[in-house]
Write a protein that holds these residues in place. Structure first.
Motif, PDB file in Angstrom:
ATOM      1  N   ALA A 129       1.133  -1.012  -0.340  1.00 31.48           N
ATOM      2  CA  ALA A 129       0.238   0.100   0.125  1.00 31.48           C
ATOM      3  C   ALA A 129       1.222   0.980  -0.012  1.00 31.48           C
ATOM      4  O   ALA A 129       0.465   1.614  -0.773  1.00 31.48           O
ATOM      5  CB  ALA A 129      -1.148   0.217   1.751  1.00 31.48           C
ATOM      6  N   SER A 130       1.753   1.323   0.906  1.00 28.77           N
ATOM      7  CA  SER A 130       2.738   2.416   0.656  1.00 28.77           C
ATOM      8  C   SER A 130       3.972   2.537  -0.935  1.00 28.77           C
ATOM      9  O   SER A 130       3.982   3.251  -1.243  1.00 28.77           O
ATOM     10  CB  SER A 130       3.994   2.161   2.119  1.00 28.77           C
ATOM     11  OG  SER A 130       4.858   1.375   1.763  1.00 28.77           O
ATOM     12  N   ILE A 136       1.390   7.023  -7.050  1.00 28.46           N
ATOM     13  CA  ILE A 136       0.806   8.120  -7.265  1.00 28.46           C
ATOM     14  C   ILE A 136       1.295   9.253  -7.268  1.00 28.46           C
ATOM     15  O   ILE A 136       0.680  10.221  -7.453  1.00 28.46           O
ATOM     16  CB  ILE A 136      -0.645   7.366  -6.225  1.00 28.46           C
ATOM     17  CG1 ILE A 136      -1.427   6.023  -6.683  1.00 28.46           C
ATOM     18  CG2 ILE A 136      -1.427   9.020  -5.993  1.00 28.46           C
ATOM     19  CD1 ILE A 136      -2.533   5.034  -5.568  1.00 28.46           C
ATOM     20  N   SER A 137       2.161   9.292  -6.033  1.00 29.85           N
ATOM     21  CA  SER A 137       2.258  10.209  -5.685  1.00 29.85           C
ATOM     22  C   SER A 137       3.470  11.132  -6.976  1.00 29.85           C
ATOM     23  O   SER A 137       3.764  12.009  -7.356  1.00 29.85           O
ATOM     24  CB  SER A 137       3.417  10.695  -4.419  1.00 29.85           C
ATOM     25  OG  SER A 137       4.713   9.924  -4.718  1.00 29.85           O
ATOM     26  N   LEU A 138       4.058   9.985  -7.604  1.00 32.50           N
ATOM     27  CA  LEU A 138       4.975  10.203  -8.961  1.00 32.50           C
ATOM     28  C   LEU A 138       4.195  10.332 -10.151  1.00 32.50           C
ATOM     29  O   LEU A 138       4.372   9.616 -11.453  1.00 32.50           O
ATOM     30  CB  LEU A 138       5.803   9.246  -8.908  1.00 32.50           C
ATOM     31  CG  LEU A 138       6.679   8.864  -8.156  1.00 32.50           C
ATOM     32  CD1 LEU A 138       7.673   7.823  -8.567  1.00 32.50           C
ATOM     33  CD2 LEU A 138       7.961  10.545  -7.642  1.00 32.50           C
ATOM     34  N   ALA A 139       2.875  10.575  -9.941  1.00 30.98           N
ATOM     35  CA  ALA A 139       1.854  10.117 -10.980  1.00 30.98           C
ATOM     36  C   ALA A 139       1.791  11.433 -12.401  1.00 30.98           C
ATOM     37  O   ALA A 139       2.047  11.003 -13.301  1.00 30.98           O
ATOM     38  CB  ALA A 139       0.015  10.245 -11.338  1.00 30.98           C
ATOM     39  N   ILE A 151       5.585  -0.395 -14.188  1.00 28.71           N
ATOM     40  CA  ILE A 151       6.209  -0.460 -13.221  1.00 28.71           C
ATOM     41  C   ILE A 151       6.162  -1.824 -11.947  1.00 28.71           C
ATOM     42  O   ILE A 151       4.665  -2.107 -12.494  1.00 28.71           O
ATOM     43  CB  ILE A 151       5.110   0.465 -12.921  1.00 28.71           C
ATOM     44  CG1 ILE A 151       4.857   2.025 -13.374  1.00 28.71           C
ATOM     45  CG2 ILE A 151       4.534   1.001 -11.386  1.00 28.71           C
ATOM     46  CD1 ILE A 151       3.489   2.401 -13.237  1.00 28.71           C
ATOM     47  N   ASN A 152       6.557  -1.846 -11.412  1.00 25.94           N
ATOM     48  CA  ASN A 152       7.286  -2.604 -11.043  1.00 25.94           C
ATOM     49  C   ASN A 152       6.682  -2.228  -9.340  1.00 25.94           C
ATOM     50  O   ASN A 152       7.364  -1.670  -8.747  1.00 25.94           O
ATOM     51  CB  ASN A 152       8.681  -3.317 -10.586  1.00 25.94           C
ATOM     52  CG  ASN A 152       8.850  -4.845 -10.030  1.00 25.94           C
ATOM     53  OD1 ASN A 152       9.739  -5.040 -10.060  1.00 25.94           O
ATOM     54  ND2 ASN A 152       7.693  -5.540  -9.662  1.00 25.94           N
ATOM     55  N   ILE A 153       5.386  -2.869  -8.841  1.00 26.68           N
ATOM     56  CA  ILE A 153       5.037  -2.151  -7.377  1.00 26.68           C
ATOM     57  C   ILE A 153       6.193  -1.927  -6.511  1.00 26.68           C
ATOM     58  O   ILE A 153       6.401  -1.009  -5.970  1.00 26.68           O
ATOM     59  CB  ILE A 153       3.692  -2.398  -7.253  1.00 26.68           C
ATOM     60  CG1 ILE A 153       2.589  -3.137  -8.323  1.00 26.68           C
ATOM     61  CG2 ILE A 153       3.238  -2.426  -5.910  1.00 26.68           C
ATOM     62  CD1 ILE A 153       0.442  -2.621  -8.717  1.00 26.68           C
ATOM     63  N   GLY A 154       6.728  -3.470  -6.009  1.00 28.94           N
ATOM     64  CA  GLY A 154       6.987  -3.629  -5.201  1.00 28.94           C
ATOM     65  C   GLY A 154       8.334  -4.649  -5.068  1.00 28.94           C
ATOM     66  O   GLY A 154       7.712  -6.230  -5.893  1.00 28.94           O
ATOM     67  N   ASN A 155       9.301  -5.193  -4.529  1.00 29.36           N
ATOM     68  CA  ASN A 155      10.006  -6.060  -4.970  1.00 29.36           C
ATOM     69  C   ASN A 155       9.176  -7.179  -3.749  1.00 29.36           C
ATOM     70  O   ASN A 155       9.592  -6.582  -2.080  1.00 29.36           O
ATOM     71  CB  ASN A 155      11.608  -5.318  -4.613  1.00 29.36           C
ATOM     72  CG  ASN A 155      12.742  -6.590  -4.806  1.00 29.36           C
ATOM     73  OD1 ASN A 155      13.028  -6.929  -5.783  1.00 29.36           O
ATOM     74  ND2 ASN A 155      13.530  -7.000  -3.746  1.00 29.36           N
ATOM     75  N   GLN A 175      -5.378  -1.994  -8.362  1.00 34.26           N
ATOM     76  CA  GLN A 175      -7.150  -1.579  -8.554  1.00 34.26           C
ATOM     77  C   GLN A 175      -6.906   0.103  -8.375  1.00 34.26           C
ATOM     78  O   GLN A 175      -6.876   0.452  -8.475  1.00 34.26           O
ATOM     79  CB  GLN A 175      -7.742  -2.108  -7.331  1.00 34.26           C
ATOM     80  CG  GLN A 175      -7.949  -3.489  -8.505  1.00 34.26           C
ATOM     81  CD  GLN A 175      -9.149  -4.505  -8.262  1.00 34.26           C
ATOM     82  OE1 GLN A 175      -9.565  -3.822  -6.015  1.00 34.26           O
ATOM     83  NE2 GLN A 175      -9.926  -5.232  -8.054  1.00 34.26           N
ATOM     84  N   ARG A 176      -5.655  -0.101  -6.425  1.00 30.84           N
ATOM     85  CA  ARG A 176      -5.464   1.739  -6.413  1.00 30.84           C
ATOM     86  C   ARG A 176      -5.044   2.427  -7.846  1.00 30.84           C
ATOM     87  O   ARG A 176      -5.236   3.418  -8.267  1.00 30.84           O
ATOM     88  CB  ARG A 176      -4.738   1.588  -4.849  1.00 30.84           C
ATOM     89  CG  ARG A 176      -5.550   1.483  -3.985  1.00 30.84           C
ATOM     90  CD  ARG A 176      -4.308   1.748  -2.888  1.00 30.84           C
ATOM     91  NE  ARG A 176      -4.427   3.099  -3.157  1.00 30.84           N
ATOM     92  CZ  ARG A 176      -3.133   3.999  -1.856  1.00 30.84           C
ATOM     93  NH1 ARG A 176      -2.494   2.677  -1.623  1.00 30.84           N
ATOM     94  NH2 ARG A 176      -3.070   4.952  -2.242  1.00 30.84           N
ATOM     95  N   LEU A 177      -3.576   1.831  -8.201  1.00 27.13           N
ATOM     96  CA  LEU A 177      -2.855   2.263  -9.001  1.00 27.13           C
ATOM     97  C   LEU A 177      -3.404   2.499 -10.602  1.00 27.13           C
ATOM     98  O   LEU A 177      -3.965   3.312 -11.535  1.00 27.13           O
ATOM     99  CB  LEU A 177      -1.751   1.448  -9.475  1.00 27.13           C
ATOM    100  CG  LEU A 177      -0.746   1.492  -8.495  1.00 27.13           C
ATOM    101  CD1 LEU A 177      -0.080   0.817  -9.221  1.00 27.13           C
ATOM    102  CD2 LEU A 177      -0.236   3.253  -8.530  1.00 27.13           C
ATOM    103  N   ARG A 178      -4.813   1.847 -11.092  1.00 27.20           N
ATOM    104  CA  ARG A 178      -6.153   1.783 -12.080  1.00 27.20           C
ATOM    105  C   ARG A 178      -6.451   3.167 -11.726  1.00 27.20           C
ATOM    106  O   ARG A 178      -7.269   3.752 -12.738  1.00 27.20           O
ATOM    107  CB  ARG A 178      -6.490   0.630 -12.790  1.00 27.20           C
ATOM    108  CG  ARG A 178      -5.460  -0.744 -12.919  1.00 27.20           C
ATOM    109  CD  ARG A 178      -4.300  -0.283 -13.648  1.00 27.20           C
ATOM    110  NE  ARG A 178      -4.126  -1.467 -14.542  1.00 27.20           N
ATOM    111  CZ  ARG A 178      -2.925  -1.042 -14.888  1.00 27.20           C
ATOM    112  NH1 ARG A 178      -2.104   0.235 -15.028  1.00 27.20           N
ATOM    113  NH2 ARG A 178      -2.767  -2.363 -15.466  1.00 27.20           N
ATOM    114  N   ASP A 179      -7.278   2.997 -10.672  1.00 21.80           N
ATOM    115  CA  ASP A 179      -8.038   3.769  -9.940  1.00 21.80           C
ATOM    116  C   ASP A 179      -7.785   5.542 -10.198  1.00 21.80           C
ATOM    117  O   ASP A 179      -8.093   6.360 -10.711  1.00 21.80           O
ATOM    118  CB  ASP A 179      -9.035   3.946  -8.743  1.00 21.80           C
ATOM    119  CG  ASP A 179      -9.589   2.647  -8.715  1.00 21.80           C
ATOM    120  OD1 ASP A 179      -9.908   2.153  -9.385  1.00 21.80           O
ATOM    121  OD2 ASP A 179     -10.289   1.986  -7.615  1.00 21.80           O
TER     122      ASP A 179
END
Length: 474
Positions: A129-130, A136-139, A151-155, A175-179
């Motif tokens: 989530a973080s 999202i802050s880098l949109a 975008i590789n969400i998290g290692n 889903q948050r990234l898509r939203d």
């Protein structure tokens, strides 16, 4: 009257619906995407990653690494970033610079948050989530880069504890990234320090895929000691292929503290089946796994044994990488000046070990030999791997004839004023338009029918025709 009004209303609604459907534009393909279980470019050309990982967040001043990675033939780089939970946050300006460096060097850029490594077992790790918050802050930096950035969400978002939550946490982050409006291809890592020995990702990949409204996900497995046999490698990757789900090997090595991965089987199976991969890692490993460095001290001219294998060996980067077509016909911009932040004195180690255990890219332009080589002789084929205004990357494949070779020499003559400025895997000399390439110490001995390749960067102006080449056994 009621009946007439109902009919009229229904007719009006149908008319409005047809208007809405008519004027609604079709959803056009945006950037890299998944089609038929494969990663493809916006124009539909398959893109098979052949690259490496680079620990940028701990070595932010090593910006020449992007050009150096490209010079060895890679077509992609996975860039380690931090969202500030465990290490110094890579801010928007730094990420923008990283993307610029990738594009300048014609590399597809896979960006990952490393702070999530081992969550549930590693107390300092960040949540997915973080990581989603960070993206999202880098949109504003990432939008418009869908052709160039994954975008590789998290290692490795879970260690060997709490991995049962991988499916729900991953689904929520996607889903948050898509939203938030992201249309990029999203890469998701497996749990269990990336190695999925519990098969959590394998068995739940379909549900995560179905939960992505864009259907633009690629799954990433990290192959270290858990994958020490060819059977384990082919079974794991093969199940994704059978299910029609996209899979890449996001990290792997030739050795590790948890066992000895079968890198030859990884390279062979992925080449046979059109699966992408990214070797770990360019340079800067610590914590006892320094043997995973591909070059010594970020020096492109000092390949380690692992680097020689990955870049120059059978099914390695030199033999199999094909540049993304998005870069064709574009002039690379100048490299951006590196940031001034100094790297840490001791880089963190790579991922801790677990406690337990197709269509292909279009072929390059090639002139085939006119006749089969006789015994003891050799043949050569010349290919243009990539081209941009004023410059190009060439490759020559040398093949032994009916007897083994102890050395070889390849010659050709440029007919349009081309010149060679840089070469690898061969010693190249030029005299006017005539070019001579001879083997180096590690690729002169070829068994009967065996091949090796060498490459070079050249310049051209006006026409870049493919010259005939001749090979002589030494």
């Amino acid at each position: 009257m009621k009946t007439r009004l109902s009919v009229a209303a229904a007719t009006l609604l149908a008319l409005l619906a047809s208007i809405v459907i008519f004027v609604q534009p079709a959803h056009a393909a945006v950037g890299l995407r998944i089609s038929g279980g494969r990663l493809v470019e916006a124009n539909g050309t398959p893109f098979i990653m052949r690259g490496v990982n680079h620990a940028h967040t701990w070595f932010t001043n090593e910006t020449s690494s992007f050009a150096n990675i490209k010079s060895l033939g890679a077509n992609a780089v996975r860039v380690v970033l931090s969202n500030g939970v465990r290490w110094t946050r890579n801010d928007a300006n730094d990420v923008r610079n990283v993307i610029s460096l990738c594009k300048a060097n014609r590399l597809i850029c896979v960006l990952e948050v490393h702070d999530t490594t081992g969550y549930g077992e590693e107390g300092a790790a960040a949540t997915l989530a973080s990581a989603a918050d960070y993206w999202i802050s880098l949109a504003s930096v990432l939008r418009g880069e869908e052709n160039y950035v994954i975008i590789n969400i998290g290692n490795e978002p879970f260690g060997n504890s709490g991995y049962q939550n991988w499916t729900s946490h991953t689904t929520s982050a996607v889903q948050r990234l898509r939203d938030a409006g992201f249309e990029h291809t999203i890469m998701v890592d497996a749990p269990n320090w990336g190695q999925d020995w519990t098969f959590t990702m394998r068995d739940n990949a379909q549900s995560v895929w179905n939960a992505d409204p864009a259907r633009n996900l690629v799954f990433s497995i990290h192959m270290y000691g858990v994958f020490d046999t060819a059977a384990e490698i082919s079974d794991y990757l093969g199940r994704f292929r059978t299910a029609g789900l996209p899979i890449v090997v996001g990290e792997f090595g030739h050795n590790h503290s948890d066992g000895d991965p079968d890198e030859d089987a990884i390279l062979s199976y992925t080449q046979q089946n059109g699966i992408g991969w990214l070797g770990w890692s360019w340079s800067g490993n610590g914590g006892g796994v320094e043997y995973l460095d591909l070059v010594n001290n970020f020096n492109v001219n000092s390949l380690t044994t692992w680097g020689q294998r990955l870049f120059n060996g059978t099914n390695g980067i030199r033999q199999t990488a094909r540049e993304a077509t998005i870069f064709s016909g574009t002039t690379p911009p100048p490299t951006t000046a590196p940031p001034t932040t100094a790297p840490p004195t001791t880089p963190p180690p790579t991922t801790p070990p677990p406690t337990t255990a197709p269509p292909t890219a279009p072929p390059p332009t090639t002139v085939p030999p006119t006749t089969p080589p006789p015994a003891g002789a050799c043949s050569a084929t010349y290919s243009v791997i990539g081209q941009w205004p004023g410059g190009f990357q060439g490759e020559v494949r040398v093949t032994a004839g009916g007897s083994a070779l102890r050395g070889w020499r390849v010659t050709w003559t440029f007919s349009n004023g081309q010149t060679v400025s840089q070469a690898w895997n061969a010693t190249i000399t030029s005299s006017g338009s005539s070019v001579t390439a001879t083997n180096v110490s590690y690729n002169g001995n070829l068994g009967s029918g065996q091949s090796t390749t060498f490459g070079f960067i050249g310049s051209w102006n006006g026409t870049n025709s493919v010259p005939p080449v001749a090979c002589t056994a030494l």
